[in-house]
Design a protein around this motif. Structure first.
Motif, short mmCIF file in Angstrom:
data_model
loop_
_atom_site.label_atom_id
_atom_site.label_comp_id
_atom_site.label_asym_id
_atom_site.label_seq_id
_atom_site.Cartn_x
_atom_site.Cartn_y
_atom_site.Cartn_z
N GLU A 100 4.86 5.23 2.48
CA GLU A 100 5.05 6.53 3.12
C GLU A 100 5.60 6.37 4.54
O GLU A 100 6.49 7.11 4.95
N TRP A 101 5.05 5.42 5.27
CA TRP A 101 5.52 5.23 6.64
C TRP A 101 6.98 4.78 6.66
O TRP A 101 7.77 5.28 7.46
N SER A 104 0.82 -1.21 0.00
CA SER A 104 0.00 0.00 0.00
C SER A 104 0.85 1.26 0.00
O SER A 104 2.02 1.25 0.41
N GLU A 139 0.34 3.68 1.98
CA GLU A 139 0.56 4.01 3.39
C GLU A 139 1.82 3.33 3.91
O GLU A 139 2.59 3.93 4.69
#
Length: 519
Positions: free
Chosen positions: A288-289, A283, A285
């Motif tokens: 990015e994390w 994902s 997310e």
């Protein structure tokens, strides 16, 4: 490089459950609830009510199945706004945006929380089943609260099915509710009762260290079906029954005849939602994390990374793992500065002495190891107890060259399966404890270590790092086939297909018995 070989789906699992229930209501009973309601503000400045939803694990897997079959879930209402949203029967329809089934909440007093949950469940049954009897605290008040709370759960189940047209199908979850089946059986003799025990079942000599071992067995043997993760746990259970009761144990059918009732004992290895885990790993997310986390902690793309993810529990082998890592860095000085370990710990059961002391020891050991080996621009052990969303955990798994899953005792250990499912890019290596239940399924593709053998454990880390890319790919592909094929929905299907077969046998037996008016 994900292998999506799934033997079951949410839809097929729900269909299997529905086939067993037919016109009977399904009731799931567990300590943890699938949804909780909490105020957004502090106690003295409460705002709107927020709904905490299942983020993963068993509750997340069962929730869509329950939505499909429209049953009732009985659980402890531990949210600070839970009482505000229930009706007079202590029930709320969930999920809130499209209600499909009832969540019936059981309210616990402070004494029950202390005695039933923190006391008997986690200071007697948990250490007992994980073979650490020295940590058992079998206080009289703990047993009293455990017994009374199980009665409360049983009464909530019975209340929720009083208006049903036929006897319910009740599925109990875990060690918190060992006594409740007997109370339900006494009130509803024809109900179908099943129980899944999510932690190990110990050998009979260990089990008898518990003062109430006979009462626990009596409660569990009120079920029609009792499930464990592995065949070893099934054998241990049958051994305990044979040694401690006057029941007739049939090893050929793996069943027990006790108090005029027959209980079947089966292994159902719990899986995960492997496809969801792979999707999380890929994902945006997760990307990015990871970009933020690696920059914050100075992790270079060329670095070698190992990861451990677990609750801060003495059964998870965190201290033994840190000892092995220290030995590895001492024996392999060339790896200093480029081999980093990330420990994601979740504080657990704070306030219980054994857990508080463990948390302190882990933090102190990490600080000492970092002082011994660390440099101005490299930290050997990156430690965080921050709450991380599912995508962040999946990113950690995905980026780790080694997944260290090394409990000193574990019923299954789903972290091992999550790590495998998240290997969607460069393949990592699963380093797995011989003492985890997952070894039965994943041992062939993992590097196995013994958590108490510090030098051997360190050698296992070195072995895992030495594997070629081709070997890593082969191992991960084999492991992913297993994890995707034996996922949580296959577990549900297998459990309820077996339950249906047991129920057919019960019906056939009842029909073959002469009625009281027959000559």
């Amino acid at each position: 490089m994900t292998t999506n070989t799934t033997g079951a789906t949410i839809e097929s699992a729900a269909e299997t459950v529905a086939d067993l229930c037919e016109d009977r209501e399904l009731v799931v009973a567990s300590n943890r609830q699938p949804y909780s309601h909490n105020y957004e503000g502090e106690t003295d400045d409460r705002g709107a009510i927020d709904v905490d939803r299942p983020a993963g694990g068993l509750t997340a897997a069962l929730d869509p199945v329950m939505q499909a079959v429209e049953g009732t879930w009985v659980a402890w209402g531990d949210g600070d706004a839970d009482r505000e949203v229930v009706g007079p029967d202590d029930t709320v329809a969930v999920p809130p945006e499209d209600p499909a089934y009832d969540l019936k909440r059981v309210w616990l007093t402070d004494e029950q929380v202390e005695g039933y949950y923190r006391g008997y469940s986690n200071q007697v049954l948990w250490p007992l089943c994980h073979l650490d009897t020295a940590k058992m605290t079998p206080r009289e008040e703990f047993w009293r609260e455990y017994r009374e709370t199980n009665a409360d759960f049983a009464d909530a189940i019975l209340d929720s099915t009083d208006d049903a047209g036929s006897d319910p199908v009740v599925w109990f979850q875990d060690y918190h509710l060992a006594l409740a089946p007997r109370r339900v059986r006494n009130a509803r003799p024809d109900a179908f009762l099943a129980h899944f025990w999510h932690i190990p079942w110990p050998s009979r000599d260990v089990f008898r260290a518990c003062p109430q071992y006979e009462q626990l067995l009596d409660g569990l043997l009120a079920n029609d079906l009792v499930g464990f993760h592995t065949e070893d746990y099934c054998r241990n259970f049958l051994d305990c029954v044979e040694a401690a009761t006057d029941a007739r144990v049939d090893r050929a059918s793996s069943s027990v005849s006790y108090r005029g009732h027959r209980t079947f004992v089966r292994s159902f290895p719990l899986g995960i939602d492997a496809s969801r885990q792979a999707d999380l790993a890929e994902s945006d997310e997760a990307d990015e994390w990871w970009a933020e986390f690696s920059e914050t902690h100075g992790i270079d793309p060329s670095d070698t990374l190992a990861v451990g993810v677990e609750r801060l529990d003495y059964t998870k082998g965190i201290e033994q793992r840190l000892a092995a890592l220290e030995r590895f860095w001492a024996d392999n000085p060339e790896r200093r500065g480029e081999f980093t370990y990330v420990q994601k710990g979740t504080e657990s059961r704070s306030g219980i002495e054994a857990y508080d002391r463990l948390q302190d020891r882990v933090a102190a050991e990490i600080e000492r190891i970092n002082d011994r080996f660390g440099t101005d621009d490299w930290t050997p052990v990156i430690y965080t107890t921050d709450h991380l969303p599912g995508a962040a955990i999946a990113a950690l798994y995905r980026e780790a060259d080694l997944g260290l899953v090394t409990p000193v005792r574990d019923g299954m250990n789903l972290v091992a399966k999550e790590y495998v499912a998240a290997q969607t890019r460069d393949p990592g290596v699963l380093v797995l404890s011989e003492l985890a239940g997952a070894t039965d399924q994943l041992g062939d593709g993992a590097v196995l270590v013994h958590p108490y053998d510090t030098p051997g454990f360190a050698d296992g880390i070195a072995e895992a790092l030495s594997l070629s890319l081709a070997e890593r790919r082969t191992r991960v592909a084999d492991l992913q086939r297993e994890v995707h094929a034996k996922d949580v929905y296959e577990w549900l299907e297998s459990t309820f297909e077996t339950a249906a077969a047991v129920e057919r046998g019960r019906r056939s037996l009842r029909q073959s018995r002469p009625s009281p008016t027959d000559d």
